[in-house]
Design an enzyme around this catalytic site. Structure first.
Site, PDB file in Angstrom:
ATOM      1  N   SER A   1       0.851  -1.190   0.000  1.00 17.14           N
ATOM      2  CA  SER A   1       0.000   0.000   0.000  1.00 17.14           C
ATOM      3  C   SER A   1       0.882   1.233   0.000  1.00 17.14           C
ATOM      4  O   SER A   1       2.076   1.161   0.340  1.00 17.14           O
ATOM      5  CB  SER A   1      -0.882   0.012   1.253  1.00 17.14           C
ATOM      6  OG  SER A   1      -1.529   1.260   1.425  1.00 17.14           O
TER       7      SER A   1
ATOM      8  N   TYR B   1      -2.360  -0.574  10.313  1.00 16.17           N
ATOM      9  CA  TYR B   1      -2.295  -0.914   8.893  1.00 16.17           C
ATOM     10  C   TYR B   1      -0.924  -0.546   8.330  1.00 16.17           C
ATOM     11  O   TYR B   1      -0.294  -1.341   7.620  1.00 16.17           O
ATOM     12  CB  TYR B   1      -3.402  -0.171   8.155  1.00 16.17           C
ATOM     13  CG  TYR B   1      -3.514  -0.475   6.674  1.00 16.17           C
ATOM     14  CD1 TYR B   1      -4.035  -1.690   6.241  1.00 16.17           C
ATOM     15  CD2 TYR B   1      -3.130   0.462   5.722  1.00 16.17           C
ATOM     16  CE1 TYR B   1      -4.158  -1.972   4.891  1.00 16.17           C
ATOM     17  CE2 TYR B   1      -3.248   0.191   4.371  1.00 16.17           C
ATOM     18  CZ  TYR B   1      -3.769  -1.030   3.960  1.00 16.17           C
ATOM     19  OH  TYR B   1      -3.878  -1.295   2.615  1.00 16.17           O
TER      20      TYR B   1
END
Length: 262
Positions: free
Chosen positions: A138, A151
């Site tokens: 990501s 995350y």
């Protein structure tokens, strides 16, 4: 484009999500046989009919989920390609208010699932002298956001793991790479934007626009990406055309990451 992988068998995790469906469609069109996995068994059955695919409902945050998936693949004759799209955002908020459990839930789903899948599938790829492993990192792996600490951490660790794995197994014919998407049109970002719209008394479209202006100033294309745009890069990394790509993370982010890609 002929990706040179017709007749290969690919495992796609997170297959019922937006990225999973788009990737399954693209690989099926290339003549790749599919094994599709997700936690949602009913949605998988619909995909099985669409693509004549083998399916396995499994929770990859647990060892027995990966074991079940490995067994399914062995029954079908193994797999040459693993595209690991399954993942969660996890808990959000002040970094110091995230609990051990908040970190662990995200860690098991986003990081340890990749480790377990690698243990399960890479040895057979080595034996065959050819394999492709594509993870999903990501923008958060290299450009963390304050309220997404759990995350951020899981994706940064995954980026480091894939580099280590690529160094160890690249010489055997296995290529280990990643796609790094940002702000893609998926059910997950749909919910994010609807929640933002409700909180700010905006329309959905206004929420997207304000998010881009206020939270993602470097996303210069000023729109959400399409699942098909990410799937195209994942398919390339799974192909013969990526034979000299190893240990890389390809950004599909519209420019969202401010730093130079090194």
């Amino acid at each position: 484009m002929d990706l040179g992988i017709a007749g290969r068998r690919a495992l796609i995790t997170g297959a019922t999500g937006g990225l999973g469906r788009a990737t399954a469609k693209l690989l099926a069109e290339e003549g790749v046989s599919l094994i599709l996995s997700d936690v949602d068994g009913d949605a998988l059955e619909d995909l099985a009919k669409t693509y004549d695919a083998t399916v396995c409902a499994a929770d990859l945050s647990k060892e027995d989920g990966v074991t079940a998936l490995k067994h399914t693949a062995e029954v079908e004759g193994g797999t040459d390609i693993v595209i690991h799209l399954a993942g969660i955002t996890g808990a959000k908020g002040d970094p110091l208010k995230m609990t051990d459990e908040d970190f662990n839930v995200c860690w098991q789903t986003n990081f340890m699932s990749a480790v377990r899948l690698s243990r399960a599938f890479v040895p057979d790829m080595v034996s065959n002298g050819w394999g492709r492993l594509v993870f999903t990192t990501s923008e958060n792996a290299v450009q963390p956001y304050v309220d997404e600490t759990v995350y951020n951490t899981s994706k940064a660790a995954l980026l480091s793991f894939l580099k280590s794995l690529s160094l160890a197994y690249g010489p055997t014919g296995v290529r280990v790479n990643a796609i790094a998407p940002a702000f893609i049109e998926t059910p997950m970002t749909d919910k994010m934007m609807q929640d933002r719209a409700d909180e700010r008394d905006e329309t959905f479209e206004e929420a997207v626009d304000s998010f881009l202006d206020e939270e993602r100033p470097y996303l210069t294309l000023k729109r959400r990406g399409k699942a098909e745009e990410v799937a195209a890069v994942a398919a390339f990394l799974a192909s013969n055309h990526a034979s000299f790509v190893n240990g890389a993370a390809y950004r599909v982010d519209g420019g969202a990451v401010a730093a130079i890609n090194t």
